[in-house]
Enzyme design. Sequence first.
Site, PDB file in Angstrom:
ATOM      1  CG  ASP A  29      -2.023   1.002   1.162  1.00 52.63           C
ATOM      2  OD1 ASP A  29      -1.728   2.200   0.947  1.00 52.63           O
ATOM      3  OD2 ASP A  29      -3.185   0.619   1.308  1.00 52.63           O
ATOM      4  CB  ILE A  30       1.042   4.131  -2.310  1.00 56.72           C
ATOM      5  CG1 ILE A  30       2.190   4.978  -2.800  1.00 56.72           C
ATOM      6  CG2 ILE A  30      -0.216   4.953  -2.166  1.00 56.72           C
ATOM      7  CD1 ILE A  30       3.340   4.210  -3.342  1.00 56.72           C
ATOM      8  CD  GLU A  88      -7.803   5.834  -1.553  1.00 55.50           C
ATOM      9  OE1 GLU A  88      -7.633   5.656  -0.323  1.00 55.50           O
ATOM     10  OE2 GLU A  88      -6.876   6.027  -2.348  1.00 55.50           O
ATOM     11  CG  HIS A  93      -8.459  -3.484  -2.120  1.00 55.90           C
ATOM     12  ND1 HIS A  93      -9.398  -2.778  -2.839  1.00 55.90           N
ATOM     13  CD2 HIS A  93      -8.215  -2.748  -1.007  1.00 55.90           C
ATOM     14  CE1 HIS A  93      -9.697  -1.656  -2.212  1.00 55.90           C
ATOM     15  NE2 HIS A  93      -8.999  -1.612  -1.079  1.00 55.90           N
ATOM     16  CG  HIS A  95      -6.401  -2.828   3.450  1.00 53.13           C
ATOM     17  ND1 HIS A  95      -5.654  -1.694   3.200  1.00 53.13           N
ATOM     18  CD2 HIS A  95      -7.620  -2.591   2.901  1.00 53.13           C
ATOM     19  CE1 HIS A  95      -6.405  -0.813   2.541  1.00 53.13           C
ATOM     20  NE2 HIS A  95      -7.594  -1.336   2.347  1.00 53.13           N
TER      21      HIS A  95
HETATM   22  P1  5GP Z   1      -9.815   1.287   0.370  1.00 54.51           P
HETATM   23  O1  5GP Z   1     -10.410   1.289  -1.027  1.00 54.51           O
HETATM   24  O2  5GP Z   1      -9.587  -0.103   0.895  1.00 54.51           O
HETATM   25  O3  5GP Z   1     -10.610   2.147   1.325  1.00 54.51           O
HETATM   26  O4  5GP Z   1      -8.387   1.994   0.274  1.00 54.51           O
HETATM   27  C1  5GP Z   1      -7.553   1.809  -0.845  1.00 54.51           C
HETATM   28  C2  5GP Z   1      -6.120   1.653  -0.417  1.00 54.51           C
HETATM   29  O5  5GP Z   1      -5.344   1.634  -1.599  1.00 54.51           O
HETATM   30  C3  5GP Z   1      -5.588   2.803   0.459  1.00 54.51           C
HETATM   31  O6  5GP Z   1      -4.998   2.265   1.620  1.00 54.51           O
HETATM   32  C4  5GP Z   1      -4.569   3.497  -0.446  1.00 54.51           C
HETATM   33  O7  5GP Z   1      -3.435   3.976   0.255  1.00 54.51           O
HETATM   34  C5  5GP Z   1      -4.201   2.426  -1.449  1.00 54.51           C
HETATM   35  N1  5GP Z   1      -3.887   2.982  -2.752  1.00 54.51           N
HETATM   36  C6  5GP Z   1      -4.647   3.847  -3.473  1.00 54.51           C
HETATM   37  N2  5GP Z   1      -4.057   4.144  -4.649  1.00 54.51           N
HETATM   38  C7  5GP Z   1      -2.898   3.444  -4.660  1.00 54.51           C
HETATM   39  C8  5GP Z   1      -1.852   3.343  -5.628  1.00 54.51           C
HETATM   40  O8  5GP Z   1      -1.857   3.951  -6.683  1.00 54.51           O
HETATM   41  N3  5GP Z   1      -0.815   2.513  -5.326  1.00 54.51           N
HETATM   42  C9  5GP Z   1      -0.785   1.804  -4.145  1.00 54.51           C
HETATM   43  N4  5GP Z   1       0.282   1.020  -3.944  1.00 54.51           N
HETATM   44  N5  5GP Z   1      -1.748   1.892  -3.223  1.00 54.51           N
HETATM   45  C10 5GP Z   1      -2.793   2.698  -3.476  1.00 54.51           C
END
Ligand code: 5GP
Length: 130
Positions: A29-30, A88, A93, A95
């Site tokens: 995760d970035i 987001e 996915h 975590h």
């Molecule tokens: P969620 O959709 O589970 O709420 O969050 C998405 C996760 O993806 C976040 O923790 C965010 O930091 C990660 N994320 C979003 N865009 C990118 C990206 O372009 N590259 C990476 N490696 N992680 C990402």
Amino acid sequence: MATIFSRIINGEIPCYKVAEDEKNFAFLDINPLAEGHVLVVPKTETDYLFDLSDEDYTSLQLFARKVAKALREAVPCKRVGVAVLGMEVPHAHIHLVPLNSESDLDFRKPKLQLTPDRMKQIANLIAEKL
Ligand code: 5GP
């Protein structure tokens, strides 16, 4: 339009890759909650984890378990925490987050800012344990 995770899987956007198989992909995760925060993603573009087919869901969970075991060897921790948010990015996915206490899985916490070298090192350490 392809999701950002599909673009990562296709190599259009760089990532710190940890592992890949026929159906799944894992990368750091970035914006990590902890060193070694990994995202495990199915290659198929489905928004919601629980909408995956039985086959793809099972494959993803088994892949996540492999990655979690390697992660725990590479990044010492009490447990590897598992979370599903999807607030987001509309591409299913999981975590995986190294945990030493309950608060390590608090997504409201400020995220770590690690150098590219450190991110690369962590991804390699996990990949080596697979
Ligand atoms: P969620 O959709 O589970 O709420 O969050 C998405 C996760 O993806 C976040 O923790 C965010 O930091 C990660 N994320 C979003 N865009 C990118 C990206 O372009 N590259 C990476 N490696 N992680 C990402």
